[in-house]
Design an enzyme around this catalytic site. Structure first.
Site, PDB file in Angstrom:
ATOM      1  CB  CYS A   1      -0.908  -0.013   1.225  1.00  0.00           C
ATOM      2  SG  CYS A   1      -2.042   1.386   1.226  1.00  0.00           S
TER       3      CYS A   1
ATOM      4  CB  CYS B   1      -1.836   3.784   8.165  1.00  0.00           C
ATOM      5  SG  CYS B   1      -2.900   4.438   6.850  1.00  0.00           S
TER       6      CYS B   1
ATOM      7  CB  CYS C   1     -18.678  -4.541   4.498  1.00  0.00           C
ATOM      8  SG  CYS C   1     -17.738  -3.105   5.094  1.00  0.00           S
TER       9      CYS C   1
ATOM     10  CB  CYS D   1      -1.228  -0.248   8.365  1.00  0.00           C
ATOM     11  SG  CYS D   1      -1.800  -1.459   7.158  1.00  0.00           S
TER      12      CYS D   1
ATOM     13  CB  CYS E   1     -18.390   0.256   8.155  1.00  0.00           C
ATOM     14  SG  CYS E   1     -17.317  -0.589   9.337  1.00  0.00           S
TER      15      CYS E   1
ATOM     16  CB  CYS F   1     -15.783  -7.096   5.804  1.00  0.00           C
ATOM     17  SG  CYS F   1     -17.158  -6.928   6.950  1.00  0.00           S
TER      18      CYS F   1
ATOM     19  NE  ARG G   1     -17.953  -5.262  12.854  1.00  0.00           N
ATOM     20  CZ  ARG G   1     -18.263  -4.717  11.687  1.00  0.00           C
ATOM     21  NH1 ARG G   1     -17.362  -4.049  11.029  1.00  0.00           N
ATOM     22  NH2 ARG G   1     -19.457  -4.849  11.184  1.00  0.00           N
TER      23      ARG G   1
HETATM   24  S1  SF4 Z   1      -4.458   1.063   6.808  1.00  0.00           S
HETATM   25 FE1  SF4 Z   1      -2.805  -0.022   5.705  1.00  0.00          FE
HETATM   26  S2  SF4 Z   1      -3.816  -0.797   3.864  1.00  0.00           S
HETATM   27 FE2  SF4 Z   1      -5.149   0.786   4.709  1.00  0.00          FE
HETATM   28  S3  SF4 Z   1      -4.512   2.667   3.689  1.00  0.00           S
HETATM   29 FE3  SF4 Z   1      -3.319   2.582   5.582  1.00  0.00          FE
HETATM   30  S4  SF4 Z   1      -1.396   1.563   4.972  1.00  0.00           S
HETATM   31 FE4  SF4 Z   1      -2.885   1.169   3.343  1.00  0.00          FE
END
Ligand code: SF4
Length: 339
Positions: free
Chosen positions: A74, A78, A150, A81, A210, A119, A284
Site C-alpha cells: 500500500c 498509516c 462490505c 499498518c 462503517c 467484508c 464493533r
Molecule cells: S491502513 Fe494499511 S492498507 Fe489501509 S490505507 Fe493505511 S497503509 Fe494502506
C-alpha cells in the site's frame, strides 16, 4: 433496528441523505463525550446498557467475517499498518487482487460458519478502474449468497461510490482512526478531510457507512473523546462503528514507539461512550480482541458492543479462534444474528 433492515432498504434507495431520527442527537461535543468517559464506571455502564436495550436485543451479537482480497504494497503510510510499503521493512509481501471465484469460496465458508456479513479489504490508496470492476463482481457474487457485503478499498470519488452502490454494496468501511488533531501523527499521505470526503461520497451514494478508529496509538484522553465526538456529530451516524485496540505489529512505526498499552477498563469506557452517543449503530469490537481476556470482552459487550469479527485472522493480524468466540457467547447466554 437491525442491520438487515437497513441493508435491505438503503443501497438502492434514493441518493438523498436520510436525516437521523429526531430522537438521535448528532451534535455531541468533545467536552460532553469526555464527561461521559469520565463518569464513575457503574454509572457509565448503566447508562450504556439502558441505551443499548432501547435499540437492540442485548443478548444478540452480529458476526462479520473479513477477507483481505489484496494484501500489502500500500502506498499510504498509516503508522499502525503492516501493509504499507513505506515502512522501513517494506511491510507484508504484496499480493495481487484475488480472483472472484476464490473470494466466493471464502464467502460460502464464512456463511456456513454463521457470518451474516462478508467484508472484503484491499490495501489501496484508491481503487483503479479495472480493479473496481472486479470488486463489483465480488459484491454481486457475495450478495447472491444471501450475505450482506462490505468493502474497504481506500479513497472513493462520487462515481466510484455510485458504481459500488449499483453492484449492491451494503456497507463501505473507511475509518477516521483518531481525533483530527492527532491524525497527523499517524498518517501523512492523506488528510483527515480526504477521509471525510470519501465518507460523504459513500453516504451520498446511499451506501451504509462503517467508520471507527483505533485506541492505543499514543493519543491522549482528549483525542479519544475527539474520535467519538467526530463520529457522533456526523450528520448521520455510521451504521457500523468499529473500535479497535492497537495491535503492535513488528516492523510498523507504532510497534517501535514507546506508547502505553491501553487499560482494558479505559477501553470499555470508550465502547460505552460510542454506545451512548450513537445509540442505533452497531458498535464493533474489532482488532485487538486477541489480546483481551474473556472478561474484558464481556465488559465490552455489557457496554454496548454488539458486533465482532469472526475468524482466525483480521486483514493481517490474528483474531481469537472462532471456537473461542462461540464458547464465550454460549457461556454468556448470547446468540448470533442473521445466521
Ligand atoms: S491502513 Fe494499511 S492498507 Fe489501509 S490505507 Fe493505511 S497503509 Fe494502506
Amino acid at each position: 433496528m437491525s442491520d438487515g433492515i437497513i441493508a435491505a432498504t438503503m443501497p438502492h434507495a434514493t441518493t438523498t441523505p436520510v436525516p437521523p431520527p429526531p430522537s438521535i442527537r448528532t451534535d455531541w461535543t468533545r467536552d460532553e463525550v469526555a464527561a461521559l468517559i469520565a463518569l464513575p464506571f457503574p454509572e457509565l455502564l448503566f447508562r450504556a446498557q439502558a441505551v443499548h436495550r432501547e435499540h437492540f436485543d442485548p443478548t444478540e451479537m452480529q458476526i462479520s467475517t473479513l477477507l483481505s482480497i489484496k494484501t500489502g504494497g500500500c502506498p499510504e503510510d498509516c503508522a499502525y499498518c503492516p501493509q504499507s510499503a513505506l515502512h522501513e521493512d517494506g511491510g507484508v509481501k504484496a499480493s495481487r487482487l484475488m480472483a472472484v471465484e476464490t473470494v466466493m469460496k471464502e464467502a460460502r465458508a464464512a456463511r456456513d460458519a454463521g457470518a451474516a456479513r462478508f467484508c472484503m479489504g484491499a490495501a489501496w490508496r484508491s481503487p483503479k478502474e479495472h480493479d473496481l470492476e472486479t470488486v463489483c463482481a465480488m459484491v454481486e457474487g457475495v450478495k447472491s449468497l444471501g450475505m450482506e457485503t462490505c468493502v474497504t478499498l481506500g479513497m472513493l470519488d462520487n462515481a466510484q461510490a455510485h458504481r459500488l452502490r449499483d453492484a449492491g454494496l451494503d456497507y463501505y468501511n473507511h475509518n477516521i482512526d483518531t481525533s483530527p488533531e492527532y491524525y497527523g501523527e499517524i498518517i501523512s499521505t492523506r488528510t483527515y478531510q480526504d477521509r471525510l470526503d470519501t465518507l460523504s461520497n459513500v453516504r451520498d451514494a446511499g451506501i451504509n457507512v462503517c467508520c471507527g478508529g483505533i485506541v492505543g496509538m499514543g493519543e491522549d484522553e482528549n483525542d479519544r473523546a475527539g474520535l467519538i465526538a467526530t463520529l457522533a456529530s456526523m450528520p448521520r451516524h455510521p451504521e457500523s462503528v468499529p473500535i479497535n485496540m492497537l495491535v503492535r505489529v513488528e516492523g510498523t512505526p507504532l510497534a517501535a514507539k514507546d506508547t502505553d498499552t491501553v487499560d482494558p477498563i479505559e477501553f470499555v469506557r470508550i465502547i460505552a461512550a460510542a454506545r451512548i452517543t450513537m445509540p442505533t449503530s452497531r458498535v464493533r469490537l474489532a482488532a485487538g480482541r486477541e489480546d483481551m481476556n474473556d472478561e474484558a470482552q464481556t465488559l465490552c459487550f455489557l457496554a454496548g458492543a454488539n458486533s465482532i469479527f469472526y475468524g482466525e485472522k483480521l486483514l493481517t493480524t490474528p483474531n481469537p479462534a472462532a471456537s473461542r468466540d462461540m464458547r464465550l457467547l454460549q457461556r454468556l447466554g448470547m446468540h448470533t444474528s442473521g445466521a
